[in-house]
Design a protein around this motif. Sequence first.
Motif, PDB file in Angstrom:
ATOM      1  N   SER A 412       0.833  -1.213   0.000  1.00  0.00           N
ATOM      2  CA  SER A 412       0.000   0.000   0.000  1.00  0.00           C
ATOM      3  C   SER A 412       0.866   1.261   0.000  1.00  0.00           C
ATOM      4  O   SER A 412       0.536   2.249  -0.675  1.00  0.00           O
ATOM      5  CB  SER A 412      -0.932  -0.013   1.215  1.00  0.00           C
ATOM      6  OG  SER A 412      -0.168  -0.015   2.419  1.00  0.00           O
ATOM      7  N   ASN A 441      -7.679  -5.761  -0.925  1.00  0.00           N
ATOM      8  CA  ASN A 441      -7.412  -5.291   0.437  1.00  0.00           C
ATOM      9  C   ASN A 441      -6.435  -6.205   1.192  1.00  0.00           C
ATOM     10  O   ASN A 441      -5.603  -5.736   1.985  1.00  0.00           O
ATOM     11  CB  ASN A 441      -8.726  -5.158   1.208  1.00  0.00           C
ATOM     12  CG  ASN A 441      -9.607  -4.054   0.648  1.00  0.00           C
ATOM     13  OD1 ASN A 441      -9.117  -3.084   0.053  1.00  0.00           O
ATOM     14  ND2 ASN A 441     -10.929  -4.188   0.808  1.00  0.00           N
ATOM     15  N   HIS A 442      -6.561  -7.519   0.982  1.00  0.00           N
ATOM     16  CA  HIS A 442      -5.710  -8.442   1.766  1.00  0.00           C
ATOM     17  C   HIS A 442      -4.244  -8.402   1.341  1.00  0.00           C
ATOM     18  O   HIS A 442      -3.368  -8.954   2.035  1.00  0.00           O
ATOM     19  CB  HIS A 442      -6.239  -9.884   1.659  1.00  0.00           C
ATOM     20  CG  HIS A 442      -6.045 -10.482   0.290  1.00  0.00           C
ATOM     21  ND1 HIS A 442      -6.887 -10.183  -0.780  1.00  0.00           N
ATOM     22  CD2 HIS A 442      -5.101 -11.350  -0.187  1.00  0.00           C
ATOM     23  CE1 HIS A 442      -6.491 -10.858  -1.857  1.00  0.00           C
ATOM     24  NE2 HIS A 442      -5.399 -11.583  -1.511  1.00  0.00           N
ATOM     25  N   GLU A 444      -2.691  -5.383   0.674  1.00  0.00           N
ATOM     26  CA  GLU A 444      -2.126  -4.072   0.974  1.00  0.00           C
ATOM     27  C   GLU A 444      -0.982  -4.133   1.983  1.00  0.00           C
ATOM     28  O   GLU A 444      -0.069  -3.310   1.954  1.00  0.00           O
ATOM     29  CB  GLU A 444      -3.231  -3.133   1.480  1.00  0.00           C
ATOM     30  CG  GLU A 444      -4.220  -2.732   0.388  1.00  0.00           C
ATOM     31  CD  GLU A 444      -5.274  -1.771   0.915  1.00  0.00           C
ATOM     32  OE1 GLU A 444      -5.294  -1.557   2.166  1.00  0.00           O
ATOM     33  OE2 GLU A 444      -6.069  -1.241   0.105  1.00  0.00           O
TER      34      GLU A 444
END
Length: 557
Positions: A412, A441-442, A444
């Motif tokens: 991220s 998301n997992h 990042e």
Amino acid sequence: MKIKFKLLALLLFCTILPLAVNVFVSYDSINQRLKSELIAQYKSQADRLNQSFELSIRGMDNNMLSIYQTAELYNFVTESQHAGEEAIAKQRRVENLLKILTHSLNDFSNVYLYRDADHRMFKVNAKFLDVRNEQVPETDNPAWIEETKRHDGNLVVVRNASAESDQPLLFVGRSIPDVIEKMQAGVIGIDLGGTYFQNMLGKDFIVENTEIRDADGTVIYSTLKEPPDAKDQLEIVSETNVYGWTVATFLSKATLQEIAWDAVKPTLLWGAAFLLVGIVLWLMLSRQISVPIYGLVKRMREVGKGDFSLAGWKPKRERRDEIGFLELQFRSMVERIEALIKREYELKMSESVAQMRALQSQINPHFLYNTLTSIYSEALEAGADNVCKMVKSLSAMFRYTTDHQNDIVTLSAEVDHIRNYLAIQKYRFEDRLEFRIDIPNHLETAPMLKLSLQPIVENAFVHGISRSGHGKIAIEAHETDGSVVLTVSDSAGTLDEREADQLTRQVRESGSLGTSVGLANVHKRVQYLFPGSDGIAIKAIHGKTSVSISWRTEAAS
């Protein structure tokens, strides 16, 4: 100790020890067997000789009895009157009987007839065969006369205690009793000298080292030149005969040892020959084993000193045994170590170049931060919102690139950095540039190499959008088989499939990093920090160019 000397020591141990044991055991066995056989042989001969003495004396006695039992001899000895012609005639007949007796005997010295009435001794010499008689005073009677008379007509063997080497040694005889007067009237007998024993030994026995002993153990006759030494001689004694005699022989221990040594000498010579053959084989074997091993050890020492070049090291011939396998594997190992060292060096150089470039880009960062902050304030007061946004994005980029605390950041953080970069480029290209970022998301929080995405995006601008004047950039991430794959694609389509494959090989096989932080730098740093990762891959499909970077998150170092 070197291997060849260990092999030599093993050869000597395995050859000399069994040979020494074999020689010692054989020598001892032969010595003992020979000793037993010779003792048995000497004992048999001694017994046979002793029996021969017994038979010989018994034969003499039988010959002596042939005249001993005649009336002429008995009357001649027992009559007291010895005068006149009749007496002379009787004496002549008796003398003839004594001569007849001498003709039936061998190896004797004298034949005697002693008449006790007038102490007269008749003597027939074996050499001249003449009869002599003489008066013998009673006080001068030989000792054997009294000894014989005490046995009352039985056969007597008397040793002459005072005999010298040239005198008779034994007297064999019988007394002649007067049965009427109940007294001993005379003695008839034979004396034996050294010739008798010499002839007996020469006929049936070993002459050297022999003794004939009487019942008292006194030596009657001996061929020994000097007294025997019990330490050097084995004494072998026969059985006792009827006269109490024994024959003793002596066997030299030195002779036994010499015979035993002659028996084992061929074994020793053959052992020495086999030892020489073994040494020759050792020399050949050591050249086949130790020399290649020494060469391998020499190369190991050179490698231990840091020389991985393997220059001039080439085996004389290819071997297909274990040593050849070791040489091949060692060479392969050194080559791999050299490649790893070179790779490590290149990665360190890449990291140094990246840091230098990063340092060059942060000329007085605090001055830049303060300047950007002032610009941001002026733009904000002037109401220039776009300028504020550009200054803010640029300030975030500077802050990110000048932070050198960690080489590994989260996905991220790297994406936020690229988002600021794309925002600035958006103000430049306006509507001609579109970009899309799609990160699950997992992922990042997944670890990632810092500043690894910016060179890829910059290449999309430099070689794609800048040339075409417009385009779309898409950044996507997904996870597969324990690796994270981040793909940057653009729609410029400036590469075909062949060029994309060639560029991928150049990036992966590049040995020189140049002076810029490029794709080759990113590829090598990813493989260094994430061992086992695929790194950079470039593809061109349907007018799109995509650059992907793949790394294994669990292998972060």
